[in-house]
Design a protein around this motif. Structure first.
Motif, PDB file in Angstrom:
ATOM      1  N   ARG A 183      33.457  36.102  50.179  1.00  0.00           N
ATOM      2  CA  ARG A 183      34.902  36.037  49.925  1.00  0.00           C
ATOM      3  C   ARG A 183      35.528  37.428  49.817  1.00  0.00           C
ATOM      4  N   MET A 184      34.717  38.430  49.463  1.00  0.00           N
ATOM      5  CA  MET A 184      35.213  39.808  49.371  1.00  0.00           C
ATOM      6  C   MET A 184      35.148  40.540  50.702  1.00  0.00           C
ATOM      7  N   LEU A 185      34.116  40.260  51.478  1.00  0.00           N
ATOM      8  CA  LEU A 185      33.880  40.993  52.718  1.00  0.00           C
ATOM      9  C   LEU A 185      34.601  40.318  53.886  1.00  0.00           C
ATOM     10  N   VAL A 186      35.903  40.416  53.838  1.00  0.00           N
ATOM     11  CA  VAL A 186      36.785  39.859  54.865  1.00  0.00           C
ATOM     12  C   VAL A 186      37.523  41.039  55.480  1.00  0.00           C
ATOM     13  N   PHE A 187      37.599  41.093  56.796  1.00  0.00           N
ATOM     14  CA  PHE A 187      38.181  42.245  57.478  1.00  0.00           C
ATOM     15  C   PHE A 187      39.597  42.553  56.992  1.00  0.00           C
ATOM     16  N   ASN A 188      40.453  41.554  56.975  1.00  0.00           N
ATOM     17  CA  ASN A 188      41.856  41.754  56.604  1.00  0.00           C
ATOM     18  C   ASN A 188      42.001  41.694  55.084  1.00  0.00           C
ATOM     19  N   PRO A 189      42.426  42.788  54.451  1.00  0.00           N
ATOM     20  CA  PRO A 189      42.535  42.798  52.986  1.00  0.00           C
ATOM     21  C   PRO A 189      43.487  41.730  52.438  1.00  0.00           C
ATOM     22  N   LYS A 190      44.468  41.324  53.234  1.00  0.00           N
ATOM     23  CA  LYS A 190      45.420  40.294  52.790  1.00  0.00           C
ATOM     24  C   LYS A 190      44.770  38.918  52.715  1.00  0.00           C
ATOM     25  N   LYS A 191      43.619  38.770  53.343  1.00  0.00           N
ATOM     26  CA  LYS A 191      42.918  37.485  53.363  1.00  0.00           C
ATOM     27  C   LYS A 191      41.721  37.452  52.414  1.00  0.00           C
ATOM     28  N   ARG A 192      41.446  38.560  51.747  1.00  0.00           N
ATOM     29  CA  ARG A 192      40.313  38.634  50.822  1.00  0.00           C
ATOM     30  C   ARG A 192      40.625  37.928  49.510  1.00  0.00           C
ATOM     31  N   ILE A 193      39.591  37.641  48.770  1.00  0.00           N
ATOM     32  CA  ILE A 193      39.722  37.109  47.413  1.00  0.00           C
ATOM     33  C   ILE A 193      40.519  38.121  46.585  1.00  0.00           C
ATOM     34  N   THR A 194      41.372  37.628  45.708  1.00  0.00           N
ATOM     35  CA  THR A 194      42.186  38.520  44.883  1.00  0.00           C
ATOM     36  C   THR A 194      41.385  39.001  43.673  1.00  0.00           C
ATOM     37  N   ILE A 195      41.885  40.028  43.038  1.00  0.00           N
ATOM     38  CA  ILE A 195      41.222  40.544  41.831  1.00  0.00           C
ATOM     39  C   ILE A 195      41.171  39.462  40.763  1.00  0.00           C
ATOM     40  N   ASP A 196      42.261  38.733  40.585  1.00  0.00           N
ATOM     41  CA  ASP A 196      42.262  37.657  39.576  1.00  0.00           C
ATOM     42  C   ASP A 196      41.223  36.588  39.899  1.00  0.00           C
ATOM     43  N   GLU A 197      41.065  36.262  41.187  1.00  0.00           N
ATOM     44  CA  GLU A 197      40.042  35.285  41.582  1.00  0.00           C
ATOM     45  C   GLU A 197      38.643  35.838  41.352  1.00  0.00           C
ATOM     46  N   ILE A 198      38.451  37.120  41.615  1.00  0.00           N
ATOM     47  CA  ILE A 198      37.145  37.740  41.355  1.00  0.00           C
ATOM     48  C   ILE A 198      36.824  37.667  39.874  1.00  0.00           C
ATOM     49  N   LEU A 199      37.811  37.959  39.033  1.00  0.00           N
ATOM     50  CA  LEU A 199      37.585  37.943  37.582  1.00  0.00           C
ATOM     51  C   LEU A 199      37.255  36.551  37.057  1.00  0.00           C
ATOM     52  N   GLN A 200      37.622  35.523  37.806  1.00  0.00           N
ATOM     53  CA  GLN A 200      37.305  34.147  37.411  1.00  0.00           C
ATOM     54  C   GLN A 200      36.012  33.639  38.050  1.00  0.00           C
ATOM     55  N   HIS A 201      35.440  34.411  38.942  1.00  0.00           N
ATOM     56  CA  HIS A 201      34.205  33.998  39.629  1.00  0.00           C
ATOM     57  C   HIS A 201      33.046  33.980  38.639  1.00  0.00           C
ATOM     58  N   GLU A 202      32.130  33.037  38.820  1.00  0.00           N
ATOM     59  CA  GLU A 202      30.987  32.871  37.911  1.00  0.00           C
ATOM     60  C   GLU A 202      30.213  34.162  37.656  1.00  0.00           C
ATOM     61  N   ILE A 203      30.076  35.011  38.666  1.00  0.00           N
ATOM     62  CA  ILE A 203      29.303  36.246  38.534  1.00  0.00           C
ATOM     63  C   ILE A 203      30.000  37.243  37.620  1.00  0.00           C
ATOM     64  N   VAL A 204      31.307  37.257  37.631  1.00  0.00           N
ATOM     65  CA  VAL A 204      32.082  38.303  36.956  1.00  0.00           C
ATOM     66  C   VAL A 204      32.701  37.841  35.633  1.00  0.00           C
ATOM     67  N   LYS A 205      33.049  36.574  35.534  1.00  0.00           N
ATOM     68  CA  LYS A 205      33.864  36.131  34.396  1.00  0.00           C
ATOM     69  C   LYS A 205      33.224  36.367  33.036  1.00  0.00           C
ATOM     70  N   GLU A 206      31.907  36.376  32.957  1.00  0.00           N
ATOM     71  CA  GLU A 206      31.273  36.620  31.658  1.00  0.00           C
ATOM     72  C   GLU A 206      31.483  38.071  31.182  1.00  0.00           C
ATOM     73  N   PHE A 207      31.805  38.976  32.095  1.00  0.00           N
ATOM     74  CA  PHE A 207      32.021  40.373  31.734  1.00  0.00           C
ATOM     75  C   PHE A 207      33.494  40.692  31.510  1.00  0.00           C
ATOM     76  N   HIS A 208      34.364  39.790  31.916  1.00  0.00           N
ATOM     77  CA  HIS A 208      35.810  40.027  31.814  1.00  0.00           C
ATOM     78  C   HIS A 208      36.315  39.614  30.433  1.00  0.00           C
ATOM     79  N   LYS A 209      36.980  40.535  29.788  1.00  0.00           N
ATOM     80  CA  LYS A 209      37.577  40.268  28.468  1.00  0.00           C
ATOM     81  C   LYS A 209      39.087  40.423  28.598  1.00  0.00           C
ATOM     82  N   PRO A 210      39.787  39.289  28.854  1.00  0.00           N
ATOM     83  CA  PRO A 210      41.261  39.388  29.064  1.00  0.00           C
ATOM     84  C   PRO A 210      42.005  39.939  27.846  1.00  0.00           C
TER      85      PRO A 210
END
Length: 110
Positions: free
Chosen positions: A83-110
């Motif tokens: 979802r991150m490695l998409v050629f067009n940056p406008k079509k990539r996963i957003t930062i907010d979506e990344i922060l909600q992803h299972e891999i990252v959300k445990e490290f995110h402290k809103p």
């Protein structure tokens, strides 16, 4: 907000970057072997005429096989990378979506 994620560290730290190229064109071709050849919309979204010219000169097949490339990653890492490695940056996963992803959300402290 800005999120910086060094993709090559998602593998073992001793391994090389995912898309190490011998030159700029080689690296772009390796990336596009993963993402697939960019659409005309993707190419025209590039701000630099030089970048558009380089992309049009690439020797990359129109199809890609991300599943084969990501086979060594756990399914969650593979999902995030794809979802991150998409050629067009406008079509990539957003930062907010990344922060909600299972891999990252445990490290995110809103």
């Amino acid at each position: 907000r800005r999120l910086v994620l060094r993709v090559h560290h998602l593998r073992d730290p001793g391994q090389k970057p995912l898309f190490a190229g011998s030159c700029t064109m080689d690296q772009i071709e390796k990336i596009c072997s993963f993402t697939g050849y960019p659409t005309e919309e993707d190419i025209t979204s590039l701000e630099s005429e030089m970048s558009r010219s380089l992309i049009k000169e690439m020797k990359v097949p129109n199809s890609s096989n991300p599943a084969a490339f990501l086979k060594d990653f756990s399914p969650l890492y593979a999902d995030l990378l794809q979802r991150m490695l998409v050629f067009n940056p406008k079509k990539r996963i957003t930062i907010d979506e990344i922060l909600q992803h299972e891999i990252v959300k445990e490290f995110h402290k809103p």
